[in-house]
Scaffold this active site. Sequence first.
Site, mmCIF file in Angstrom:
data_model
loop_
_atom_site.group_PDB
_atom_site.id
_atom_site.type_symbol
_atom_site.label_atom_id
_atom_site.label_comp_id
_atom_site.label_asym_id
_atom_site.label_seq_id
_atom_site.Cartn_x
_atom_site.Cartn_y
_atom_site.Cartn_z
ATOM 1 N N SER A 92 0.830 -1.218 0.000
ATOM 2 C CA SER A 92 0.000 0.000 0.000
ATOM 3 C C SER A 92 0.861 1.264 0.000
ATOM 4 O O SER A 92 0.638 2.186 -0.807
ATOM 5 C CB SER A 92 -0.979 -0.002 1.181
ATOM 6 O OG SER A 92 -0.320 -0.297 2.390
ATOM 7 N N HIS B 95 -2.151 -8.923 1.643
ATOM 8 C CA HIS B 95 -1.815 -7.691 2.381
ATOM 9 C C HIS B 95 -2.993 -7.364 3.305
ATOM 10 O O HIS B 95 -3.322 -8.140 4.180
ATOM 11 C CB HIS B 95 -1.504 -6.593 1.349
ATOM 12 C CG HIS B 95 -0.948 -5.317 1.901
ATOM 13 N ND1 HIS B 95 -0.315 -5.228 3.114
ATOM 14 C CD2 HIS B 95 -0.935 -4.051 1.389
ATOM 15 C CE1 HIS B 95 0.067 -3.975 3.326
ATOM 16 N NE2 HIS B 95 -0.307 -3.234 2.299
ATOM 17 N N HIS C 70 5.344 -13.148 7.425
ATOM 18 C CA HIS C 70 5.537 -11.751 7.026
ATOM 19 C C HIS C 70 6.724 -11.636 6.088
ATOM 20 O O HIS C 70 7.675 -12.412 6.201
ATOM 21 C CB HIS C 70 5.755 -10.850 8.246
ATOM 22 C CG HIS C 70 5.471 -9.418 7.959
ATOM 23 N ND1 HIS C 70 6.410 -8.567 7.446
ATOM 24 C CD2 HIS C 70 4.327 -8.703 8.056
ATOM 25 C CE1 HIS C 70 5.857 -7.382 7.266
ATOM 26 N NE2 HIS C 70 4.588 -7.431 7.617
ATOM 27 N N ARG D 277 2.441 -5.458 16.676
ATOM 28 C CA ARG D 277 1.048 -5.013 16.530
ATOM 29 C C ARG D 277 0.119 -6.127 17.019
ATOM 30 O O ARG D 277 -0.917 -5.875 17.620
ATOM 31 C CB ARG D 277 0.759 -4.636 15.074
ATOM 32 C CG ARG D 277 1.643 -3.510 14.558
ATOM 33 C CD ARG D 277 1.470 -3.277 13.070
ATOM 34 N NE ARG D 277 1.831 -4.455 12.282
ATOM 35 C CZ ARG D 277 1.658 -4.577 10.976
ATOM 36 N NH1 ARG D 277 1.104 -3.588 10.297
ATOM 37 N NH2 ARG D 277 2.031 -5.665 10.331
ATOM 38 N N ASP E 158 -2.802 -9.290 11.560
ATOM 39 C CA ASP E 158 -4.120 -9.716 11.100
ATOM 40 C C ASP E 158 -4.651 -10.936 11.837
ATOM 41 O O ASP E 158 -5.823 -11.275 11.717
ATOM 42 C CB ASP E 158 -4.077 -9.981 9.591
ATOM 43 C CG ASP E 158 -3.738 -8.721 8.825
ATOM 44 O OD1 ASP E 158 -4.381 -7.694 9.088
ATOM 45 O OD2 ASP E 158 -2.820 -8.739 7.991
HETATM 46 N N1 HAX Z 1 0.827 -20.138 5.364
HETATM 47 C C1 HAX Z 1 1.304 -20.947 4.416
HETATM 48 N N2 HAX Z 1 2.411 -20.722 3.686
HETATM 49 C C2 HAX Z 1 3.081 -19.601 3.966
HETATM 50 C C3 HAX Z 1 2.683 -18.700 4.968
HETATM 51 C C4 HAX Z 1 1.495 -18.982 5.671
HETATM 52 N N3 HAX Z 1 1.002 -18.182 6.611
HETATM 53 N N4 HAX Z 1 3.562 -17.688 5.008
HETATM 54 C C5 HAX Z 1 4.479 -17.919 4.056
HETATM 55 N N5 HAX Z 1 4.186 -19.085 3.420
HETATM 56 C C6 HAX Z 1 4.855 -19.657 2.270
HETATM 57 C C7 HAX Z 1 4.765 -18.707 1.098
HETATM 58 O O1 HAX Z 1 3.489 -18.806 0.448
HETATM 59 C C8 HAX Z 1 5.916 -19.127 0.246
HETATM 60 O O2 HAX Z 1 5.529 -20.300 -0.443
HETATM 61 P P1 HAX Z 1 6.046 -20.584 -1.960
HETATM 62 O O3 HAX Z 1 7.546 -20.702 -1.834
HETATM 63 O O4 HAX Z 1 5.349 -21.837 -2.328
HETATM 64 O O5 HAX Z 1 5.622 -19.396 -2.764
HETATM 65 C C9 HAX Z 1 6.962 -19.523 1.292
HETATM 66 O O6 HAX Z 1 6.245 -19.777 2.506
HETATM 67 C C10 HAX Z 1 8.001 -18.444 1.552
HETATM 68 O O7 HAX Z 1 7.323 -17.260 1.889
HETATM 69 P P2 HAX Z 1 8.020 -16.126 2.793
HETATM 70 O O8 HAX Z 1 9.243 -15.682 2.091
HETATM 71 O O9 HAX Z 1 8.143 -16.594 4.189
HETATM 72 O O10 HAX Z 1 6.904 -15.009 2.787
HETATM 73 P P3 HAX Z 1 6.580 -13.939 1.645
HETATM 74 O O11 HAX Z 1 7.433 -12.764 1.901
HETATM 75 O O12 HAX Z 1 6.622 -14.564 0.291
HETATM 76 O O13 HAX Z 1 5.069 -13.640 1.966
HETATM 77 C C11 HAX Z 1 3.175 -13.175 3.318
HETATM 78 C C12 HAX Z 1 4.686 -12.948 3.130
HETATM 79 C C13 HAX Z 1 2.670 -12.263 4.445
HETATM 80 C C14 HAX Z 1 2.439 -12.809 2.021
HETATM 81 C C15 HAX Z 1 2.963 -14.670 3.672
HETATM 82 O O14 HAX Z 1 3.577 -14.937 4.895
HETATM 83 C C16 HAX Z 1 1.497 -15.046 3.724
HETATM 84 O O15 HAX Z 1 0.899 -15.366 2.693
HETATM 85 N N6 HAX Z 1 0.865 -15.023 4.961
HETATM 86 C C17 HAX Z 1 -0.543 -15.281 5.089
HETATM 87 C C18 HAX Z 1 -1.334 -14.066 4.664
HETATM 88 C C19 HAX Z 1 -1.171 -12.934 5.658
HETATM 89 O O16 HAX Z 1 -1.300 -13.124 6.853
HETATM 90 N N7 HAX Z 1 -0.938 -11.722 5.149
HETATM 91 C C20 HAX Z 1 -0.863 -10.512 5.980
HETATM 92 C C21 HAX Z 1 0.559 -10.047 6.215
HETATM 93 C C22 HAX Z 1 0.591 -8.782 7.029
HETATM 94 C C23 HAX Z 1 0.127 -7.646 6.206
HETATM 95 O O17 HAX Z 1 0.727 -7.219 5.239
HETATM 96 N N8 HAX Z 1 -0.998 -7.117 6.547
HETATM 97 O O18 HAX Z 1 -1.499 -6.145 5.816
#
Ligand code: HAX
Length: 426
Positions: free
Chosen positions: A233, A263, A309, A318, A364
């Site tokens: 964002s 996000h 994250h 948070r 979240d």
């Molecule tokens: N559940 C399952 N798998 C997960 C995971 C979770 N909670 N968190 C990370 N992973 C996976 C990723 O999907 C990725 O898989 P691939 O290699 O198959 O693509 C792998 O672990 C490596 O990811 P990472 O490097 O640890 O994390 P990223 O930087 O790629 O992604 C995310 C960060 C927040 C998007 C990710 O942790 C996620 O999808 N979490 C769940 C959704 C979530 O809670 N989002 C909110 C985050 C906070 C925020 O921004 N709020 O606004």
Amino acid sequence: MASLRDAFKSKIQSLREDVDRLVAEHGDKVIGESTVAQAYGGMRGLKCMVCDTSVVSPKDGLILRGKPLSELTHLSPEETFYLLLTGDLPDAAASKDLQDELAARSTVPGYVFDTIKLQPKTSHPMAMLTMAVLALEEQSKFRARYNEGISKGDYWEPVLEDSLDLIAKMPTIAAAVYRSRYGLGDFIDRNPNLDWSANLTHMMGVPDETGTLGDLTRLYLMIHADHEGGNVSANLCHTAGSALSDSYYSVAAGLSGLAGPLHGLANQECLRFHLGIMERFGKVPSKDELKDYAWEVLNSGRVIPGFGHAVLRDTDPRYTALHEFAKKACPDAELFKLSHVMYEVIPGVLTEHGKAKNVNPNVDALSGVLLYEYGVTQPRFYTAIFGVSRALGMLAQLIVNRALKTPITRPKSVSTAWIKEQVGAK
Ligand code: HAX
């Protein structure tokens, strides 16, 4: 203490001199490098932009203007905005001055309410909120001054004006989205005796006899305001603003990114995840039951919302702030108990899964649980509340960037063929 505008104005000259000197004396020094993996991997960890409002430390989490979040959760969101923009905590007079200024700018034109009412009942609240922000763009003072030929060094002034106008109106338009989207009847007028965040829940019309929802909203709007510059964002708002798109266009760009499930939409997804578990088990599941369920989710290729994250490598402070709130306010709530079981089980499951770099809860994981507990029972609205808050950080960053005369963002993209050639790959 000086009003927000004067406090910020007094800093601009030294800010500019500082950055100019830094670039003149050290402009050719290397602060990072980019790898092939980063180019294909969402530029994760790439150090190529500046944000002074806040920093996210992988271990300690959010640090606003040098102060850890845990020391600031008593602040109102408006005071947080003052801190983000000026680097100083406002005293009572400056705080009151900002409250009065926001109140004076809060009137929303009727056509914006009409725009909200015209959206179909199937619209997502984030689409409605973004549309309402864009509808307000007609009022942009920056755009008008730019058309008159304002000098570059003065851009920040109408950008600050627009930003205060928009911040002042965010609770009103968000509340109107809420009432319209969920068929709750007429819009409710702002209460001049309430502050900015209290007016949000007042205008939404959610009963709050104990005042706990008001306290929660204040905390929620404070902790979500800013999370440095590289998140989706903030980055989108920054990029749109770098083209001199005004505050309305820039925030609408940021909100469009916030609406994504990885996000800001994660709070909605997380609450739905909790509700789905309660429906499946009819109770708070045991640790073993939850473990099996989590594996089912992971094996079906889905993520567990509220965990992991892109930058953080420990529990999100948070989350900790909300957890402390919940422990006092609603220790016996079923959904809070479930979130606690998740806190105990999911990190272990994700560790065993072996993919996520951070297995701990993020903000979240709990925010939706609390909103639900205190009467905001429509998960699809949660990201809109996040948007009201994130506007504070996005706009503080935008104003600072216009004051620093930050140029248009234009990183260089390269082709796969070019990368192959560089690294000698076939
Ligand atoms: N559940 C399952 N798998 C997960 C995971 C979770 N909670 N968190 C990370 N992973 C996976 C990723 O999907 C990725 O898989 P691939 O290699 O198959 O693509 C792998 O672990 C490596 O990811 P990472 O490097 O640890 O994390 P990223 O930087 O790629 O992604 C995310 C960060 C927040 C998007 C990710 O942790 C996620 O999808 N979490 C769940 C959704 C979530 O809670 N989002 C909110 C985050 C906070 C925020 O921004 N709020 O606004």
